[in-house]
Every structure is written in structure tokens, then in C-alpha cells.
Write a protein that holds these residues in place. Structure first.
Motif, PDB file in Angstrom:
ATOM      1  N   VAL A 271      80.489  44.605 -49.471  1.00  0.00           N
ATOM      2  CA  VAL A 271      80.200  44.050 -47.632  1.00  0.00           C
ATOM      3  C   VAL A 271      80.341  44.736 -46.892  1.00  0.00           C
ATOM      4  N   PHE A 272      81.130  45.824 -46.684  1.00  0.00           N
ATOM      5  CA  PHE A 272      80.756  47.223 -45.523  1.00  0.00           C
ATOM      6  C   PHE A 272      79.104  47.701 -45.843  1.00  0.00           C
ATOM      7  N   GLY A 273      78.766  48.290 -46.945  1.00  0.00           N
ATOM      8  CA  GLY A 273      76.931  47.927 -47.066  1.00  0.00           C
ATOM      9  C   GLY A 273      76.448  47.286 -46.554  1.00  0.00           C
ATOM     10  N   LEU A 274      76.478  46.145 -46.654  1.00  0.00           N
ATOM     11  CA  LEU A 274      75.643  44.855 -46.436  1.00  0.00           C
ATOM     12  C   LEU A 274      75.824  44.900 -44.375  1.00  0.00           C
ATOM     13  N   ILE A 275      77.018  44.500 -44.319  1.00  0.00           N
ATOM     14  CA  ILE A 275      76.760  44.548 -43.093  1.00  0.00           C
ATOM     15  C   ILE A 275      76.430  45.762 -41.680  1.00  0.00           C
ATOM     16  N   ILE A 276      76.169  46.803 -42.649  1.00  0.00           N
ATOM     17  CA  ILE A 276      75.848  48.419 -41.900  1.00  0.00           C
ATOM     18  C   ILE A 276      73.978  48.348 -42.012  1.00  0.00           C
ATOM     19  N   VAL A 277      73.848  47.717 -43.227  1.00  0.00           N
ATOM     20  CA  VAL A 277      72.200  47.044 -43.043  1.00  0.00           C
ATOM     21  C   VAL A 277      72.366  46.352 -42.322  1.00  0.00           C
ATOM     22  N   MET A 278      72.519  45.527 -42.190  1.00  0.00           N
ATOM     23  CA  MET A 278      71.948  44.339 -41.247  1.00  0.00           C
ATOM     24  C   MET A 278      71.788  44.721 -40.420  1.00  0.00           C
ATOM     25  N   ALA A 279      72.363  45.364 -39.543  1.00  0.00           N
ATOM     26  CA  ALA A 279      72.681  46.096 -38.350  1.00  0.00           C
ATOM     27  C   ALA A 279      71.558  46.958 -38.390  1.00  0.00           C
ATOM     28  N   VAL A 280      71.463  48.116 -39.423  1.00  0.00           N
ATOM     29  CA  VAL A 280      70.741  48.936 -39.154  1.00  0.00           C
ATOM     30  C   VAL A 280      69.435  48.715 -38.708  1.00  0.00           C
ATOM     31  N   MET A 281      68.911  46.773 -39.778  1.00  0.00           N
ATOM     32  CA  MET A 281      67.498  46.177 -39.610  1.00  0.00           C
ATOM     33  C   MET A 281      67.414  45.888 -38.735  1.00  0.00           C
ATOM     34  N   LEU A 282      68.627  44.747 -38.142  1.00  0.00           N
ATOM     35  CA  LEU A 282      68.094  44.894 -36.270  1.00  0.00           C
ATOM     36  C   LEU A 282      67.689  45.374 -35.335  1.00  0.00           C
ATOM     37  N   VAL A 283      68.537  46.795 -35.097  1.00  0.00           N
ATOM     38  CA  VAL A 283      68.264  47.885 -35.079  1.00  0.00           C
ATOM     39  C   VAL A 283      66.480  48.052 -34.701  1.00  0.00           C
ATOM     40  N   ILE A 284      66.323  48.702 -36.020  1.00  0.00           N
ATOM     41  CA  ILE A 284      64.820  49.287 -36.285  1.00  0.00           C
ATOM     42  C   ILE A 284      63.909  48.242 -35.786  1.00  0.00           C
ATOM     43  N   LEU A 285      64.177  47.242 -36.342  1.00  0.00           N
ATOM     44  CA  LEU A 285      62.715  46.020 -36.060  1.00  0.00           C
ATOM     45  C   LEU A 285      62.557  45.606 -34.456  1.00  0.00           C
ATOM     46  N   SER A 286      64.112  45.808 -34.364  1.00  0.00           N
ATOM     47  CA  SER A 286      64.030  45.292 -32.639  1.00  0.00           C
ATOM     48  C   SER A 286      62.993  46.198 -31.381  1.00  0.00           C
ATOM     49  N   THR A 287      63.657  47.521 -32.130  1.00  0.00           N
ATOM     50  CA  THR A 287      63.223  48.722 -31.550  1.00  0.00           C
ATOM     51  C   THR A 287      61.384  48.846 -31.672  1.00  0.00           C
ATOM     52  N   MET A 288      61.501  48.468 -32.879  1.00  0.00           N
ATOM     53  CA  MET A 288      59.514  48.828 -33.321  1.00  0.00           C
ATOM     54  C   MET A 288      59.194  47.879 -32.411  1.00  0.00           C
ATOM     55  N   VAL A 289      59.758  46.446 -32.073  1.00  0.00           N
ATOM     56  CA  VAL A 289      58.593  45.456 -31.013  1.00  0.00           C
ATOM     57  C   VAL A 289      58.667  45.915 -29.234  1.00  0.00           C
ATOM     58  N   MET A 290      59.362  46.430 -29.013  1.00  0.00           N
ATOM     59  CA  MET A 290      60.340  46.913 -27.373  1.00  0.00           C
ATOM     60  C   MET A 290      59.255  48.409 -27.063  1.00  0.00           C
ATOM     61  N   LEU A 291      59.270  49.574 -27.951  1.00  0.00           N
ATOM     62  CA  LEU A 291      58.631  49.872 -27.690  1.00  0.00           C
ATOM     63  C   LEU A 291      56.935  49.935 -27.999  1.00  0.00           C
ATOM     64  N   PRO A 292      56.755  49.630 -28.378  1.00  0.00           N
ATOM     65  CA  PRO A 292      55.061  49.092 -27.955  1.00  0.00           C
ATOM     66  C   PRO A 292      54.778  48.812 -26.911  1.00  0.00           C
ATOM     67  N   ILE A 293      55.963  47.479 -26.612  1.00  0.00           N
ATOM     68  CA  ILE A 293      55.422  46.712 -25.402  1.00  0.00           C
ATOM     69  C   ILE A 293      56.008  47.966 -24.345  1.00  0.00           C
TER      70      ILE A 293
END
Length: 468
Positions: A271-293
Motif C-alpha cells: 500500500v505504501f509503495g502504491l501511494i508513492i508510485v501514484m504520487a510520482v506518476m502524477l508528478v512525472i506526467l504533469s511536469t512533462m506536460v507543463m515544461l514543453p508548454i
């Protein structure tokens, strides 16, 4: 758990995993590669960016709907059957997209592509768990971590170079040879790593799962298009999705043979690993949209130079993902994961201050720090959690983690775009509205990284516990 390890498969593991890595890399590369082409696509199809965004949203939505069902597929069909099927979908979808004369055909191609990726991701994780002993999984999962993080990170960079001299069609054509190579490797080397059984497809579970994950991803996706979280269509979609998710969960817990065994949530490190992985994926993909813009619309860089700014972080992340896997086998997650998240928090704290006068070199440096941190987090957190599960729950644990990972990425992208849109709408007369929108979206990622850091402080090394 070592007794479940198959020595014959161990000897062939590198060849088996190679085919999966190539196929999964192309699938995840396609998540973000089109981000750089939105301007050209909007012009070619005479459609607004909000419509073109569905090429990414539709891809992620398909993953969110199909990955939960993958647990059933992995129990009912052989490894070879699923691998070959997924590659045929990926190749067909890529060719359809490359040849598409209209936006509708291109969107269909993206959905067909995503079907292939939805099968390959959880299957790859299960195969690693079956052919590697627990003491060797870190290095193997490091390679998977390389694919999961590096492929989306490098997508905009490669696309930027392609668009400098070629059209967006070649973003797809460049993928076809690699998918054919993966298919050839798979046909030659992949063996069946687990026994199949006649699992029934429980239609009510499939329907509820589709409504649940589809509704949530769709709701957040249209919030970015509408520029608000409080539109009735958004609220209804997310609300219906959440209600369906609750009904789905209750149904699975009552079934003797659930479509998705939610008893994986009984294991705290998972459960802890899942929470961390989900948060990091949120960070990765949101950043990869914002920085090119930000790089193209605010710093006014061309797609090629914008891609170059993001290249070092992606390359170093690829190297560090493999290093992190070997470090995990030696040291476990207790130092690596909090340390990696501390780096991510520091990088996001600086990135949230970027403006129209920020040097691209600072973006390069902080992007590197961010992805070095992420490489120390993704694989250790997920592997440590999966290690706590009994082998009978590997398909379910893999399916749940991959499902929520992709859903988190889709939702994170949508929320980041919505935050930026709301900021710009509320400050339409302010010349710095776009800058403030990007800053606020990155601040959202910073908050998620801080939450993940707090959760990481509670991690324990599963391998050490099992050896004691």
C-alpha cells in the motif's frame, strides 16, 4: 519465495525480458511523444488544442479501462499468447495512426495502440516477478523503472527532433521497426512463466471497472478542456466513476474468484509503495506536460531546443534507473526512497519559481535533479511492495499497481492543465498569467512529492524481514 524460482527460466531471463522492455518502451514513449506536435496537429486538422489533447487523453483513458482486466487475461491466457496479441495491437495502432487522414482515424489508431500497451505493462511486471528470485529483482525492476520513467521523459525530445525536418506522421513510423523487433524477440525467446486456469469473465465486474476508471479519468480530462473542476459534467463523471469504484471494490471482496483481488491491500508495504508510485506518476506526467508548454510558449524555444532542454534529465534518468536497481538489491528502500523524494521536492521547489526570464540552463539542472530523484523512488517503492505479496497475488498486485499508476498519470496531467487554465482565466488581463499558471501547476506536483516523502518514512525492507 525462492522455491518458486524456476532455474530454467532464470537462465533465459535476459532474452525474455528484452522483448518486453522494447515493447513497453515504445508503448510508454507514445504517452508523451505527441505533446510536442499539438501545434502542428491543430493546424493540420483545423481543431483547437483542447480537441487535440484527446489524442493523449484517449490513450491514457484506454489504459485506465483495460489494465484492471489484465489480471484476468494473465490467468486465462499464456504469456506468449498475451505478448504476441499486445504487439499485434501496438503495431496495427501505430500504422493506423501514421497513415491517418483525419483526426478521428488518428484517435482510433491511438486507442488501438493503447490496447497493446495495456496488456504489456502488467504482463512484464508479472514475468519479472516469476523469473527473478527476490534477491535479484531490484536490478530487473530497475530496467522496468528505466522504461516506465525514461520512455515518457524522452518522448517530447525525440518528437522535437523529428518535427524539425519531418511531419508528425514520422513520430509513429519511427516506432514500427522497434515493435517488429520486439515481436521477433518475443516469438523466439518468450516462454510461458505461469500456469493458466479457466477463469470466467465476470461481466458485472468488467462493466463496473470500466465505468469506474473511465469515469474518473474522463471527468478530470474534460476539466482541463473546460478550465474548471466545478462544471456539472466533470462532477457527474467523477462522481459516477467514484460510485462505480466503490461498488466494484465491494463486489470483488465478496467474490470467491474476483476479477481483481483487492486483498493485496492487506499488505502495508504494498500500500505504501502504491501511494508513492501514484504520487510520482502524477508528478512525472504533469511536469512533462507543463515544461514543453513553458519552454515553447513562454521562453519561445523551438520544439528542437525545447526537446534538448529536457534531454539530459531523461538520459541521466535512464542511467540512474539501472544503478538504482543494483543499489536496491544491496540496501533496500528505506534510504533510497526518502532520499530520492527529497531531491524531487528540492527540484520542484525551484521549478515552481520559473518565469519568463529564467535561464534554460536552470531548467536543465532542475530537470536532472528531479529525474535523478524519481529514479531512486519508482523501482524501489514498487518492488518492495510487490515483494511482500505471495506469488498467488502477483497478477493482481501487478494489475492494481499498473492500473492506478496509469490512472494517476492521466489524472495528474488533467489536473495540471486545469490549474493552469483556471489561473490564466482568472488573470486574463495579466501578461504574466501563463507564467503564473505553470507555476501553480508545478506547485501541485510539489505538494504531491511532499506527501509521498512523508509516506516513504514508514517503509520497511521486505526482503530483510523475510530473511529474518
Amino acid at each position: 519465495m525462492e522455491q518458486h524460482f524456476n532455474e530454467q527460466l532464470y537462465a533465459k531471463r535476459t532474452k525474455i525480458i528484452a522483448a518486453f522492455l522494447v515493447a513497453a518502451f515504445i508503448g510508454l514513449f507514445n504517452e508523451t511523444a505527441l505533446n510536442m506536435a499539438f501545434v502542428e496537429l491543430s493546424r493540420d486538422f483545423d481543431a483547437p488544442t483542447s480537441t487535440i489533447q484527446w489524442l493523449t487523453t484517449g490513450y491514457l483513458l484506454t489504459l485506465g479501462v483495460l489494465v484492471p482486466i489484465s489480471s484476468l487475461f494473465m490467468q486465462r491466457f499464456t504469456t506468449r499468447q498475451l505478448f504476441i496479441t499486445s504487439l499485434l495491437f501496438s503495431i496495427s495502432g501505430t500504422i493506423i495512426a501514421a497513415l491517418s487522414p483525419t483526426f478521428a482515424v488518428l484517435l482510433i489508431g491511438r486507442v488501438v495502440q493503447a490496447i497493446g500497451t495495456a496488456i504489456i505493462l502488467p504482463l512484464m511486471t508479472q514475468v519479472v516477478l516469476m523469473v527473478y528470485p527476490i534477491s535479484k529483482r531490484g536490478a530487473a525492476m530497475g530496467k522496468i523503472g528505466l522504461v516506465i520513467v525514461f520512455a515518457p521523459a524522452i518522448g517530447p525530445t525525440v518528437a522535437g527532433f523529428i518535427l524539425a525536418d519531418l511531419t508528425w506522421h514520422f513520430i509513429f513510423w519511427i516506432c514500427v521497426p522497434f515493435l517488429l523487433i520486439a515481436l521477433a524477440l518475443g516469438v523466439k525467446f518468450i516462454e510461458n512463466v505461469s500456469e493458466t486456469r479457466p477463469v470466467k469473465f465476470h461481466i458485472p465486474s468488467i462493466v463496473l471497472s470500466t465505468i469506474a476508471f473511465g469515469g474518473i479519468v474522463y471527468g478530470f480530462s474534460i476539466s482541463g478542456e473546460l478550465g474548471t473542476f466545478f462544471n456539472m459534467e466533470v462532477i457527474l463523471a467523477v462522481g459516477i466513476g467514484a460510485l462505480a469504484l466503490i461498488m466494484f471494490s465491494v463486489m470483488q471482496l465478496k467474490m470467491a474468484q474476483p476479477m481483481l483481488n483487492l486483498r493485496v491491500f492487506q499488505y502495508p508495504m504494498y500500500v505504501f509503495g502504491l501511494i508513492i508510485v501514484m504520487a510520482v506518476m502524477l508528478v512525472i506526467l504533469s511536469t512533462m506536460v507543463m515544461l514543453p508548454i513553458y519552454l515553447q510558449n513562454i521562453l519561445l524555444l523551438t520544439p528542437v531546443f525545447a526537446g534538448l532542454v529536457l534531454l539530459p534529465g531523461g538520459v541521466i534518468n535512464a542511467f540512474m534507473s539501472v544503478v538504482a536497481g543494483n543499489l536496491f538489491d544491496k540496501f533496500g528502500p528505506r534510504v533510497m526512497v526518502p532520499g530520492g523524494l527529497a531531491l524531487a521536492v528540492a527540484a520542484l521547489f525551484v521549478l515552481r519559481t520559473i518565469d519568463a526570464n529564467t535561464s534554460p540552463y536552470l531548467i536543465v539542472a532542475m530537470h536532472i535533479v528531479l529525474f535523478v530523484g524519481i529514479s531512486l523512488v519508482m523501482m524501489p517503492a514498487s518492488t518492495n511492495g510487490l515483494n511482500q505479496l505471495p506469488p498467488s497475488l502477483y497478477p493482481d498486485g501487478s494489475a492494481v499497481m499498473n492500473t492506478l499508476q496509469q490512472v494517476a498519470g492521466a489524472v495528474g496531467t488533467a489536473i495540471a492543465v486545469t490549474i493552469m487554465s483556471i489561473t490564466m482565466a482568472n488573470n486574463s488581463n495579466d501578461p504574466l498569467a501563463a507564467v503564473n499558471g505553470v507555476q501553480n501547476a508545478i506547485t501541485f506536483g510539489l505538494v504531491l512529492a511532499i506527501i509521498a516523502f512523508v509516506v516513504s518514512l514508514f517503509l520497511k525492507n521486505v526482503r530483510k524481514e523475510q530473511q529474518q
